[in-house]
Design a protein around this motif. Sequence first.
Motif, PDB file in Angstrom:
ATOM      1  N   GLU A  19       0.838  -1.208   0.000  1.00 40.01           N
ATOM      2  CA  GLU A  19       0.000   0.000   0.000  1.00 40.01           C
ATOM      3  C   GLU A  19       0.871   1.255   0.000  1.00 40.01           C
ATOM      4  OE1 GLU A  19      -3.059   2.202   3.050  1.00 40.01           O
ATOM      5  OE2 GLU A  19      -3.068   0.020   3.008  1.00 40.01           O
ATOM      6  N   GLN A  20       1.914   1.248   0.802  1.00 38.97           N
ATOM      7  CA  GLN A  20       2.835   2.384   0.836  1.00 38.97           C
ATOM      8  C   GLN A  20       3.541   2.554  -0.504  1.00 38.97           C
ATOM      9  OE1 GLN A  20       5.379   1.479   4.152  1.00 38.97           O
ATOM     10  NE2 GLN A  20       3.863   2.122   5.673  1.00 38.97           N
ATOM     11  N   ALA A  21       3.859   1.443  -1.142  1.00 39.06           N
ATOM     12  CA  ALA A  21       4.511   1.507  -2.451  1.00 39.06           C
ATOM     13  C   ALA A  21       3.599   2.199  -3.462  1.00 39.06           C
ATOM     14  CB  ALA A  21       4.869   0.097  -2.935  1.00 39.06           C
ATOM     15  N   TRP A  22       2.324   1.819  -3.498  1.00 40.55           N
ATOM     16  CA  TRP A  22       1.396   2.439  -4.447  1.00 40.55           C
ATOM     17  C   TRP A  22       1.145   3.902  -4.113  1.00 40.55           C
ATOM     18  CZ3 TRP A  22       1.030   0.879  -9.005  1.00 40.55           C
ATOM     19  CH2 TRP A  22       1.183  -0.473  -9.310  1.00 40.55           C
ATOM     20  N   ASN A  23       1.125   4.240  -2.829  1.00 37.19           N
ATOM     21  CA  ASN A  23       0.989   5.654  -2.459  1.00 37.19           C
ATOM     22  C   ASN A  23       2.184   6.454  -2.947  1.00 37.19           C
ATOM     23  OD1 ASN A  23      -1.484   5.263  -1.200  1.00 37.19           O
ATOM     24  ND2 ASN A  23      -0.588   4.982   0.825  1.00 37.19           N
ATOM     25  N   ALA A  24       3.381   5.902  -2.788  1.00 45.70           N
ATOM     26  CA  ALA A  24       4.592   6.575  -3.269  1.00 45.70           C
ATOM     27  C   ALA A  24       4.556   6.710  -4.788  1.00 45.70           C
ATOM     28  CB  ALA A  24       5.837   5.814  -2.824  1.00 45.70           C
ATOM     29  N   ALA A  25       4.119   5.659  -5.481  1.00 48.83           N
ATOM     30  CA  ALA A  25       4.040   5.714  -6.953  1.00 48.83           C
ATOM     31  C   ALA A  25       3.038   6.776  -7.391  1.00 48.83           C
ATOM     32  CB  ALA A  25       3.650   4.355  -7.506  1.00 48.83           C
ATOM     33  N   ASN A  26       1.914   6.849  -6.708  1.00 51.67           N
ATOM     34  CA  ASN A  26       0.909   7.865  -7.047  1.00 51.67           C
ATOM     35  C   ASN A  26       1.430   9.274  -6.826  1.00 51.67           C
ATOM     36  OD1 ASN A  26      -0.977   5.943  -7.821  1.00 51.67           O
ATOM     37  ND2 ASN A  26      -1.893   5.820  -5.785  1.00 51.67           N
ATOM     38  N   ASP A  27       2.392   9.414  -5.910  1.00 50.45           N
ATOM     39  CA  ASP A  27       3.021  10.715  -5.669  1.00 50.45           C
ATOM     40  C   ASP A  27       4.204  10.952  -6.599  1.00 50.45           C
ATOM     41  OD1 ASP A  27       1.218  11.233  -3.645  1.00 50.45           O
ATOM     42  OD2 ASP A  27       2.572  10.598  -2.029  1.00 50.45           O
TER      43      ASP A  27
END
Length: 104
Positions: A19-27
């Motif tokens: 989940e943190q990985a996808w949040n970072a990717a979205n940013d």
Amino acid sequence: MNAKKKRTKDRRRARKLAEQAWNAANDGNYDLAVKNIRRAVALDAGNPLLWSDQGVLLKQLGDDPEAGDSFQTAITLAPNLAEAYAGLAEIRVRQGMTRKAVAL
């Protein structure tokens, strides 16, 4: 801690890292995204969705060879995972391997 509790804890931690990985990717922070998804895969290496997610993030970062390996691992773990086939096919098209892409 017994083995079952450790596996459960590792899986929960892996989901949180994904989940943190996808949040970072979205940013737009793909380096952090890849770092987190690698940690997630290391914690739960038998999870084909994590391998597929890793492939997607690596592909977005431009690391087609490693992304292809991640998609292939996901396919090995879950032969019916369409997302992994689609990701691998996209890489094969970019590599000029159209026949292999269509076969996927």
